[in-house]
Write a protein that holds these residues in place. Structure first.
Motif, PDB file in Angstrom:
ATOM      1  N   GLN A   1      44.690  33.011  44.788  1.00 24.37           N
ATOM      2  CA  GLN A   1      45.873  33.632  44.186  1.00 24.37           C
ATOM      3  C   GLN A   1      46.612  34.526  45.176  1.00 24.37           C
ATOM      4  O   GLN A   1      47.834  34.653  45.117  1.00 24.37           O
ATOM      5  CB  GLN A   1      45.470  34.444  42.948  1.00 24.37           C
ATOM      6  CG  GLN A   1      46.651  34.948  42.140  1.00 24.37           C
ATOM      7  CD  GLN A   1      46.227  35.847  41.003  1.00 24.37           C
ATOM      8  OE1 GLN A   1      45.170  36.477  41.062  1.00 24.37           O
ATOM      9  NE2 GLN A   1      47.030  35.900  39.943  1.00 24.37           N
ATOM     10  N   SER A   2      45.865  35.138  46.101  1.00 23.53           N
ATOM     11  CA  SER A   2      46.519  35.997  47.088  1.00 23.53           C
ATOM     12  C   SER A   2      47.408  35.213  48.040  1.00 23.53           C
ATOM     13  O   SER A   2      48.350  35.767  48.620  1.00 23.53           O
ATOM     14  CB  SER A   2      45.460  36.767  47.878  1.00 23.53           C
ATOM     15  OG  SER A   2      44.654  35.861  48.634  1.00 23.53           O
ATOM     16  N   LYS A   3      47.149  33.913  48.201  1.00 23.81           N
ATOM     17  CA  LYS A   3      47.962  33.090  49.089  1.00 23.81           C
ATOM     18  C   LYS A   3      48.924  32.189  48.328  1.00 23.81           C
ATOM     19  O   LYS A   3      50.012  31.878  48.824  1.00 23.81           O
ATOM     20  CB  LYS A   3      47.053  32.227  49.984  1.00 23.81           C
ATOM     21  CG  LYS A   3      46.212  33.049  50.949  1.00 23.81           C
ATOM     22  CD  LYS A   3      45.534  32.156  51.973  1.00 23.81           C
ATOM     23  CE  LYS A   3      44.814  32.994  53.009  1.00 23.81           C
ATOM     24  NZ  LYS A   3      44.222  32.169  54.079  1.00 23.81           N
ATOM     25  N   TYR A   4      48.499  31.717  47.157  1.00 29.07           N
ATOM     26  CA  TYR A   4      49.341  30.838  46.343  1.00 29.07           C
ATOM     27  C   TYR A   4      49.426  31.450  44.945  1.00 29.07           C
ATOM     28  O   TYR A   4      48.600  31.150  44.077  1.00 29.07           O
ATOM     29  CB  TYR A   4      48.748  29.424  46.283  1.00 29.07           C
ATOM     30  CG  TYR A   4      48.520  28.807  47.645  1.00 29.07           C
ATOM     31  CD1 TYR A   4      49.545  28.124  48.299  1.00 29.07           C
ATOM     32  CD2 TYR A   4      47.285  28.919  48.275  1.00 29.07           C
ATOM     33  CE1 TYR A   4      49.332  27.565  49.552  1.00 29.07           C
ATOM     34  CE2 TYR A   4      47.066  28.355  49.523  1.00 29.07           C
ATOM     35  CZ  TYR A   4      48.090  27.686  50.151  1.00 29.07           C
ATOM     36  OH  TYR A   4      47.877  27.123  51.388  1.00 29.07           O
ATOM     37  N   LYS A   5      50.443  32.281  44.763  1.00 29.93           N
ATOM     38  CA  LYS A   5      50.499  33.123  43.571  1.00 29.93           C
ATOM     39  C   LYS A   5      50.595  32.304  42.291  1.00 29.93           C
ATOM     40  O   LYS A   5      49.979  32.636  41.283  1.00 29.93           O
ATOM     41  CB  LYS A   5      51.693  34.077  43.687  1.00 29.93           C
ATOM     42  CG  LYS A   5      51.673  35.189  42.657  1.00 29.93           C
ATOM     43  CD  LYS A   5      52.709  36.230  42.970  1.00 29.93           C
ATOM     44  CE  LYS A   5      52.606  37.401  41.985  1.00 29.93           C
ATOM     45  NZ  LYS A   5      53.605  38.444  42.272  1.00 29.93           N
ATOM     46  N   ASP A   6      51.399  31.247  42.314  1.00 26.09           N
ATOM     47  CA  ASP A   6      51.588  30.431  41.115  1.00 26.09           C
ATOM     48  C   ASP A   6      50.861  29.090  41.207  1.00 26.09           C
ATOM     49  O   ASP A   6      51.130  28.186  40.406  1.00 26.09           O
ATOM     50  CB  ASP A   6      53.093  30.177  40.884  1.00 26.09           C
ATOM     51  CG  ASP A   6      53.857  31.471  40.650  1.00 26.09           C
ATOM     52  OD1 ASP A   6      53.272  32.370  40.004  1.00 26.09           O
ATOM     53  OD2 ASP A   6      55.005  31.584  41.104  1.00 26.09           O
ATOM     54  N   GLY A   7      49.978  28.958  42.154  1.00 29.89           N
ATOM     55  CA  GLY A   7      49.276  27.678  42.327  1.00 29.89           C
ATOM     56  C   GLY A   7      48.027  27.605  41.474  1.00 29.89           C
ATOM     57  O   GLY A   7      46.913  27.890  41.946  1.00 29.89           O
ATOM     58  N   LEU A   8      48.194  27.215  40.214  1.00 30.68           N
ATOM     59  CA  LEU A   8      47.060  27.160  39.288  1.00 30.68           C
ATOM     60  C   LEU A   8      46.009  26.158  39.749  1.00 30.68           C
ATOM     61  O   LEU A   8      44.803  26.436  39.729  1.00 30.68           O
ATOM     62  CB  LEU A   8      47.560  26.813  37.885  1.00 30.68           C
ATOM     63  CG  LEU A   8      46.501  26.743  36.780  1.00 30.68           C
ATOM     64  CD1 LEU A   8      45.833  28.093  36.590  1.00 30.68           C
ATOM     65  CD2 LEU A   8      47.108  26.256  35.468  1.00 30.68           C
ATOM     66  N   LEU A   9      46.454  24.975  40.167  1.00 31.83           N
ATOM     67  CA  LEU A   9      45.505  23.948  40.618  1.00 31.83           C
ATOM     68  C   LEU A   9      44.780  24.381  41.886  1.00 31.83           C
ATOM     69  O   LEU A   9      43.607  24.068  42.071  1.00 31.83           O
ATOM     70  CB  LEU A   9      46.237  22.627  40.843  1.00 31.83           C
ATOM     71  CG  LEU A   9      46.788  21.938  39.585  1.00 31.83           C
ATOM     72  CD1 LEU A   9      47.501  20.652  39.960  1.00 31.83           C
ATOM     73  CD2 LEU A   9      45.667  21.647  38.595  1.00 31.83           C
ATOM     74  N   VAL A  10      45.489  25.095  42.755  1.00 35.55           N
ATOM     75  CA  VAL A  10      44.848  25.578  43.983  1.00 35.55           C
ATOM     76  C   VAL A  10      43.780  26.608  43.639  1.00 35.55           C
ATOM     77  O   VAL A  10      42.677  26.601  44.213  1.00 35.55           O
ATOM     78  CB  VAL A  10      45.907  26.176  44.932  1.00 35.55           C
ATOM     79  CG1 VAL A  10      45.232  26.729  46.186  1.00 35.55           C
ATOM     80  CG2 VAL A  10      46.933  25.136  45.308  1.00 35.55           C
ATOM     81  N   MET A  11      44.071  27.487  42.694  1.00 37.85           N
ATOM     82  CA  MET A  11      43.067  28.475  42.265  1.00 37.85           C
ATOM     83  C   MET A  11      41.824  27.794  41.708  1.00 37.85           C
ATOM     84  O   MET A  11      40.684  28.168  42.030  1.00 37.85           O
ATOM     85  CB  MET A  11      43.667  29.396  41.199  1.00 37.85           C
ATOM     86  CG  MET A  11      44.807  30.255  41.659  1.00 37.85           C
ATOM     87  SD  MET A  11      45.369  31.306  40.305  1.00 37.85           S
ATOM     88  CE  MET A  11      46.999  31.724  40.903  1.00 37.85           C
ATOM     89  N   ILE A  12      42.040  26.771  40.882  1.00 31.75           N
ATOM     90  CA  ILE A  12      40.900  26.057  40.295  1.00 31.75           C
ATOM     91  C   ILE A  12      40.088  25.367  41.384  1.00 31.75           C
ATOM     92  O   ILE A  12      38.850  25.430  41.403  1.00 31.75           O
ATOM     93  CB  ILE A  12      41.395  25.038  39.249  1.00 31.75           C
ATOM     94  CG1 ILE A  12      42.026  25.764  38.061  1.00 31.75           C
ATOM     95  CG2 ILE A  12      40.252  24.144  38.779  1.00 31.75           C
ATOM     96  CD1 ILE A  12      42.688  24.847  37.060  1.00 31.75           C
ATOM     97  N   ALA A  13      40.779  24.730  42.332  1.00 37.25           N
ATOM     98  CA  ALA A  13      40.075  23.992  43.388  1.00 37.25           C
ATOM     99  C   ALA A  13      39.274  24.929  44.285  1.00 37.25           C
ATOM    100  O   ALA A  13      38.103  24.642  44.608  1.00 37.25           O
ATOM    101  CB  ALA A  13      41.090  23.199  44.212  1.00 37.25           C
ATOM    102  N   ILE A  14      39.862  26.067  44.668  1.00 37.35           N
ATOM    103  CA  ILE A  14      39.151  26.986  45.565  1.00 37.35           C
ATOM    104  C   ILE A  14      37.995  27.664  44.829  1.00 37.35           C
ATOM    105  O   ILE A  14      36.900  27.835  45.391  1.00 37.35           O
ATOM    106  CB  ILE A  14      40.119  28.031  46.144  1.00 37.35           C
ATOM    107  CG1 ILE A  14      41.232  27.342  46.937  1.00 37.35           C
ATOM    108  CG2 ILE A  14      39.379  29.011  47.039  1.00 37.35           C
ATOM    109  CD1 ILE A  14      40.743  26.477  48.066  1.00 37.35           C
ATOM    110  N   GLY A  15      38.220  28.062  43.579  1.00 32.32           N
ATOM    111  CA  GLY A  15      37.125  28.646  42.795  1.00 32.32           C
ATOM    112  C   GLY A  15      35.986  27.673  42.598  1.00 32.32           C
ATOM    113  O   GLY A  15      34.801  28.049  42.680  1.00 32.32           O
ATOM    114  N   TRP A  16      36.314  26.414  42.341  1.00 29.32           N
ATOM    115  CA  TRP A  16      35.297  25.374  42.169  1.00 29.32           C
ATOM    116  C   TRP A  16      34.541  25.156  43.480  1.00 29.32           C
ATOM    117  O   TRP A  16      33.308  25.044  43.489  1.00 29.32           O
ATOM    118  CB  TRP A  16      35.982  24.088  41.707  1.00 29.32           C
ATOM    119  CG  TRP A  16      35.054  22.972  41.345  1.00 29.32           C
ATOM    120  CD1 TRP A  16      33.785  23.106  40.858  1.00 29.32           C
ATOM    121  CD2 TRP A  16      35.312  21.579  41.428  1.00 29.32           C
ATOM    122  NE1 TRP A  16      33.235  21.858  40.617  1.00 29.32           N
ATOM    123  CE2 TRP A  16      34.158  20.906  40.969  1.00 29.32           C
ATOM    124  CE3 TRP A  16      36.412  20.826  41.838  1.00 29.32           C
ATOM    125  CZ2 TRP A  16      34.075  19.520  40.918  1.00 29.32           C
ATOM    126  CZ3 TRP A  16      36.327  19.436  41.773  1.00 29.32           C
ATOM    127  CH2 TRP A  16      35.171  18.795  41.324  1.00 29.32           C
TER     128      TRP A  16
END
Length: 324
Positions: A138-153
């Motif tokens: 989220q700190s790099k891609y504020k509105d990137g929901l899919l990116v947040m899910i992928a990195i958290g996973w």
């Protein structure tokens, strides 16, 4: 949430959110991860032939999530290994698990009560890793929901997602064990956590972060303990997963998953009725055939011949009288 205030869980959720993972929880994570590596087929042989390959595999088991998430975010993949204290602690655990005299450390840690506690502590660290991956994305891609899910996973289940690369380090190539082809329980539960925390961070889920951390942590710890105590690998949401798969990804109508069992029951019933009626028809035809070919008893045959004799004698007597 008001429910947390009523149940006096608000302070507990805040305490859990402020809990420090180092060194005790991190050590539990290292012990369980390296024990899991030791229990892989051929791992003990590799530890005797090449201790360096065994050590590198152990580090991938311990820091695989951080390495994978760094690669996905275009950061140096060796950055997670820059923490010398964590690497040293993991290396000490690796040596004791594989090379302790008489396998004393492994045998003690493999006892069910102690392993239950260690596995529960490892599941607690999963929550922090998933949340850390979502926050980092989220700190790099504020509105990137899919990116947040992928990195958290990736950060929470990276050790399983890069298992094929780890196997190559040990000289094993088993592409059929790819986690994307057949996901294991840790991979699935981490994906669910990544989705929940990503929705919470983007305010789509109206829940405070420390409350969600408590709910998710309690769920995964309790479920992991249940699976270890019962020896069952059944997932608590297996039925929901199967229904969604049959509904969306099998190519049938949207009601296929709901009517599948009914159709199967009807087919079984019709097959049973058909076999019953066929059996009944065979029995009746056999009985009819037996009735047609029933032989005439000898007594009935003899009485018929006597009656014919008497009739012929009477006819001859009548003819003689007429002639006279």
């Amino acid at each position: 949430m008001d429910l947390f205030g009523v149940l006096h869980l608000d302070e507990l959720s805040h305490g859990l959110a402020n809990l420090n993972m180092f060194p005790y929880f991190d050590m539990a994570h290292y012990i369980v991860s390296i024990m899991s590596l030791r229990e892989q087929p051929g791992a003990l042989e590799v530890s005797k032939v090449s201790p360096l390959a065994c050590w590198f595999s152990s580090m991938l088991f311990c820091f695989g999530g951080a390495v994978l998430s760094a690669v996905m975010l275009a950061e140096p993949p060796v950055a997670p290994l820059s923490n010398s204290t964590s690497v040293l602690l993991a290396s000490i655990v690796w040596y004791l698990v594989f090379y302790c005299p008489m396998d004393l450390v492994y045998c003690c840690a493999a006892l069910l009560p102690l392993r239950l506690v260690l596995s529960g502590m490892k599941e607690v660290t999963r929550t922090w890793k998933v949340l850390g991956g979502v926050t980092q994305a989220q700190s790099k891609y504020k509105d990137g929901l899919l990116v947040m899910i992928a990195i958290g996973w990736a950060k929470g289940a990276g050790g399983g997602l890069i298992s094929n690369f780890e196997q190559l380090v040990r000289g094993v190539w088993r592409p059929e064990t790819n986690e994307l082809l057949k996901m294991s329980y840790p991979t699935k539960i981490t994906l669910i956590g990544a989705v929940l925390f990503a929705l919470q961070q983007t305010h789509y889920l109206p829940l405070q972060r420390h409350h969600l951390m408590l709910i998710y942590t309690v769920f995964i710890v309790v479920n992991k303990s249940r699976m270890m105590l019962t020896g069952s690998s059944a997932l608590p949401f297996a039925n929901i997963e199967s229904a969604i798969y049959k509904t969306l990804f099998t190519g049938h109508s949207s009601y296929a998953a709901l009517t599948d069992e009914v159709k199967k029951t009807c087919i079984d019933n019709s097959a049973t009725n058909g076999s019953t009626s066929t059996t009944t028809t065979k029995e009746s035809s056999e009985k009819g055939a037996a009735g047609k070919h029933t032989p005439v008893s000898p007594v009935k045959g003899q009485s018929g011949s006597l009656k014919a004799k008497e009739e012929s004698e009477n006819a001859e007597t009548t003819n003689r009288k007429k002639t006279n």
